[in-house]
Write an enzyme that holds these catalytic residues in place. Structure first.
Site, PDB file in Angstrom:
ATOM      1  N   GLU A 181      -0.586 -10.773  37.949  1.00 51.43           N
ATOM      2  CA  GLU A 181       0.103  -9.653  37.318  1.00 51.43           C
ATOM      3  C   GLU A 181       0.972  -8.929  38.324  1.00 51.43           C
ATOM      4  O   GLU A 181       0.778  -9.033  39.527  1.00 51.43           O
ATOM      5  CB  GLU A 181      -0.859  -8.715  36.586  1.00 51.43           C
ATOM      6  CG  GLU A 181      -2.058  -8.268  37.343  1.00 51.43           C
ATOM      7  CD  GLU A 181      -2.899  -7.278  36.536  1.00 51.43           C
ATOM      8  OE1 GLU A 181      -2.564  -6.985  35.382  1.00 51.43           O
ATOM      9  OE2 GLU A 181      -3.882  -6.788  37.093  1.00 51.43           O
ATOM     10  N   SER A 200       1.213  -6.090  39.368  1.00 49.94           N
ATOM     11  CA  SER A 200       0.602  -5.131  40.299  1.00 49.94           C
ATOM     12  C   SER A 200       0.145  -5.801  41.589  1.00 49.94           C
ATOM     13  O   SER A 200      -0.187  -5.130  42.557  1.00 49.94           O
ATOM     14  CB  SER A 200      -0.593  -4.458  39.635  1.00 49.94           C
ATOM     15  OG  SER A 200      -1.545  -5.445  39.284  1.00 49.94           O
ATOM     16  N   SER A 247     -10.031   1.913  45.298  1.00 51.16           N
ATOM     17  CA  SER A 247      -8.882   1.001  45.310  1.00 51.16           C
ATOM     18  C   SER A 247      -7.747   1.583  46.155  1.00 51.16           C
ATOM     19  O   SER A 247      -7.926   1.852  47.325  1.00 51.16           O
ATOM     20  CB  SER A 247      -8.446   0.694  43.877  1.00 51.16           C
ATOM     21  OG  SER A 247      -7.486  -0.314  43.861  1.00 51.16           O
TER      22      SER A 247
END
Length: 463
Positions: A325, A327, A108
């Site tokens: 969200e 993030s 990620s």
């Protein structure tokens, strides 16, 4: 690799939303093999012998993916190897190919020496106890042994064509696309060009060293190059993808950063215009301005726990068409599959922008705004973070407020709110504050400071 070596499987890599570790320290080729064996056994137990596998552009990818696939095949699974792709393309494969299981080998947005596994089994993204169950399988040798097979499958082309067929722009836009040398580079710039945009690419060559900036658009310093290029070229908008393409960061034509909860406002307004009464889910870190906006446009607002796998589970339970969200994970079920996809979200954003006469800056400026802090992280221990939250939920005195305790403690006052929660991925407490004035923001911070120090006097608080 006939014998299981527990040393290659530290408990610490089995985390809340995925399995993740440092290559050569907590994650080795052997680790990837046994994780493949465990995932394979679990997928077979759930009646799914077919597993798609993809990897991002990290340097350790080829070595680890080879062993991951070997583990899956030795477990008796048939593997569709989709190659180097962003995470959403792997999720897409697990939706459209015969099998509904998939494993994405990705670190990620972590530093370049990390790698990890995002796992979908029989259509369900694993989290928490489901990830721990894989570790239990390995510790108890609850594994299958058979001979599956592997075939290479081209998925990117199909993913590309489906998005180009779905998203229609009303006019040409000039777009700066920053892939941060991550896996989105293999598809995002080409896709946005195919939608009819003029694309100015930044760092779109896949390079697991991440030589230009860290591929995490959630941190403003990683958007500096994008902002400069948008201003320099007079672009309509700037888009930045994280290392594996499941999150998108947005900057307007004037270089302002659009935070994900404000991006969700735009998507909510758009989706609700066609689907009145739809439920929109957002996490506890998002602005208090979201609920009234969703309700004003005829939708139902649902606040939920932070974490991409937890949000996806809740969407399935409720039939929600949209979630997001703080993030930067955006999940669109209307016209798409409901998984977090930074690339598809970017395409839908461009579609909305192309249909308005307003600039991106004016479009987002029209939404209500408060003063907010960035995320504040306080270092604690892994055990300490949960005991502090338990004590706050049990004993703290917040005054006249509305409490939400689904994920930490969120305290909503008449003119602002504060949040403290335990991070699911690191030994920290995560805090965020928002209010309609500086004075109210400070007042809420002071309340939190007092309550935190009451339950843990040794805490070092940066506010």
């Amino acid at each position: 690799m006939a014998h299981l070596v527990p040393a290659a499987l530290p408990d610490s890599i089995f985390r809340a939303y995925d399995i993740r570790g440092v290559v050569g320290k907590t994650l080795h080729a052997e680790t990837a093999y046994w994780i493949g064996r465990a995932i394979g056994a679990q997928s077979l137990a759930q009646g799914e012998p077919q597993v798609s596998v993809g990897r991002d552009g990290r340097l350790s990818g080829p070595m680890l993916v080879e062993q991951l696939i070997k583990g899956l095949v030795d477990a008796g699974c048939n593997v569709s190897d989709v190659g180097l792709v962003p995470t959403p393309a792997l999720y897409y494969a697990a939706n459209v190919l015969a099998g509904k299981s998939g494993v994405m080998l990705t670190g990620s947005h972590n530093p370049s020496d990390y790698n990890g596994f995002k796992i979908v089994i029989a259509g369900d993204t694993l989290a928490n106890e489901q990830i721990q169950a894989l570790l239990t399988r390995l510790k108890t040798n609850d594994l299958t042994l058979a001979q599956g097979r592997v075939e290479k499958v081209e998925i990117l082309d199909r993913y590309f064509k489906q998005i180009v067929g779905d998203v229609k722009l009303a006019k040409k836009l000039k777009v700066v696309v920053d892939c941060g040398n991550g896996a989105a580079g293999v598809v995002a710039p080409q896709l946005i060009e195919a939608l009819g945009c003029e694309v100015i690419p930044l760092f779109c060559e896949v390079d697991g060293n991440f030589p230009n900036h860290h591929p995490d658009p959630g941190k403003p310093e990683n958007l500096e190059d994008l902002i400069a290029k948008v201003k320099e070229t007079g672009a309509d908008i700037g888009l930045a993808f994280d290392g594996d393409g499941d999150r998108v960061g947005v900057v307007t034509n004037t270089g302002s950063i659009v935070y994900p909860d404000r991006l969700l406002m735009l998507f909510a307004q758009d989706v609700l215009s066609r689907n009145p009464g739809a439920e929109i889910i957002f996490d506890v870190k998002c602005t208090r301005r979201l609920t009234p906006l969703i309700e004003q446009h005829g939708g139902r607002a649902l606040m939920w726990k932070t974490g991409h796998s937890l949000i996806k589970k809740k969407m399935k339970q409720t039939g929600s068409l949209l979630a997001g969200e703080m993030s930067g994970h955006i999940f669109i079920k209307e016209r798409w599959y409901g998984f977090d996809d930074g690339i598809y979200s970017a395409a839908r954003l461009l579609e909305i922008l192309s249909k308005t006469e307003q600039s991106a800056e004016n479009l987002f400026a029209a939404f209500p705004n408060d003063i907010s802090t960035p995320e504040i992280n306080i270092d604690v221990t892994d055990e300490g973070k949960f005991s502090i939250i338990d004590a706050l939920q049990r004993d703290a005195d917040w005054g006249e407020a509305n409490l939400t305790t689904i994920d930490g403690v969120r305290v909503d006052y008449a003119n602002g709110w504060g949040l403290v929660r335990a991070s699911n991925t690191t030994p920290v407490l995560v805090l965020r504050f928002e209010a309609d004035s500086d004075a109210e923001l400070q007042r809420i911070k002071d309340v939190f400071r007092t309550q935190l120090l009451r339950v843990e006097p040794e805490l070092q608080l940066p506010f």
